[in-house]
Design an enzyme around this catalytic site. Structure first.
Site, short mmCIF file in Angstrom:
data_model
loop_
_atom_site.label_atom_id
_atom_site.label_comp_id
_atom_site.label_asym_id
_atom_site.label_seq_id
_atom_site.Cartn_x
_atom_site.Cartn_y
_atom_site.Cartn_z
N PHE A 48 -32.19 20.74 21.01
CA PHE A 48 -31.23 19.63 20.85
C PHE A 48 -31.92 18.37 20.35
O PHE A 48 -31.77 17.30 20.90
CB PHE A 48 -30.48 19.35 22.16
CG PHE A 48 -29.65 20.49 22.64
CD1 PHE A 48 -28.40 20.73 22.10
CD2 PHE A 48 -30.14 21.36 23.61
CE1 PHE A 48 -27.63 21.81 22.54
CE2 PHE A 48 -29.39 22.43 24.05
CZ PHE A 48 -28.13 22.65 23.51
N HIS A 49 -32.72 18.53 19.28
CA HIS A 49 -33.40 17.39 18.68
C HIS A 49 -33.85 17.74 17.26
O HIS A 49 -33.77 18.88 16.84
CB HIS A 49 -34.62 16.97 19.52
CG HIS A 49 -35.72 17.98 19.55
ND1 HIS A 49 -35.78 18.97 20.50
CD2 HIS A 49 -36.80 18.14 18.75
CE1 HIS A 49 -36.85 19.71 20.29
NE2 HIS A 49 -37.48 19.23 19.22
N ALA A 50 -34.29 16.72 16.57
CA ALA A 50 -34.93 16.86 15.26
C ALA A 50 -36.17 15.98 15.30
O ALA A 50 -36.38 15.22 16.25
CB ALA A 50 -33.98 16.40 14.14
#
Length: 134
Positions: A48-50
């Protein structure tokens, strides 16, 4: 394409198999950090990230898991279950990992040491950073 598929050479004989990973050879960047995810419970999603600048290669070296990649325009779901296949991410890509088998070990090879300021943890902020607003 959201990602690049890397296939690593397998060396083996009657004693077993070996895969060597080398920076600027099989891994297309200088390796500054290696970590792995394991022991993930049933129905748990991770990621749930970049990242703003970090480059990464992800390899499921045991068991299997899924990797959902999203560049803001296209979503791709990848089933990782081969020790000699890696997924190379070289630009900001939203990622989620899920469907971990009980024996899954997801190896992550990174171009940078851990830096919290490189993470984008809000999907709306991710879209803004890549120039695509909701």
């Amino acid at each position: 394409m959201i990602y690049k598929r890397l296939e690593f050479n397998v060396h083996g004989d009657d004693r077993g198999s070996l895969i060597a990973l080398e920076q600027f050879q099989s891994i297309p960047f200088a390796i500054k950090r290696i970590y792995y995810i394991y022991g993930t419970k049933d129905n748990v999603r991770r990621g749930f990230h970049a990242h703003k600048k970090l480059k990464q290669v992800l390899i499921c070296i045991s068991g299997h898991c899924n990797l959902l990649l999203d560049d803001g325009y296209e979503k791709t779901d990848i089933f990782l279950n081969k020790r000699n296949i890696g997924v190379y991410l070289d630009r900001p890509i939203w990622r989620e990992m899920y469907n971990f088998s009980s024996d899954a070990v997801l190896l992550c090879i990174a171009s940078e040491i851990y830096d919290e300021s490189d993470y984008i943890r809000d999907y709306s902020e991710f879209l803004y950073c890549i120039g695509k607003e909701n």
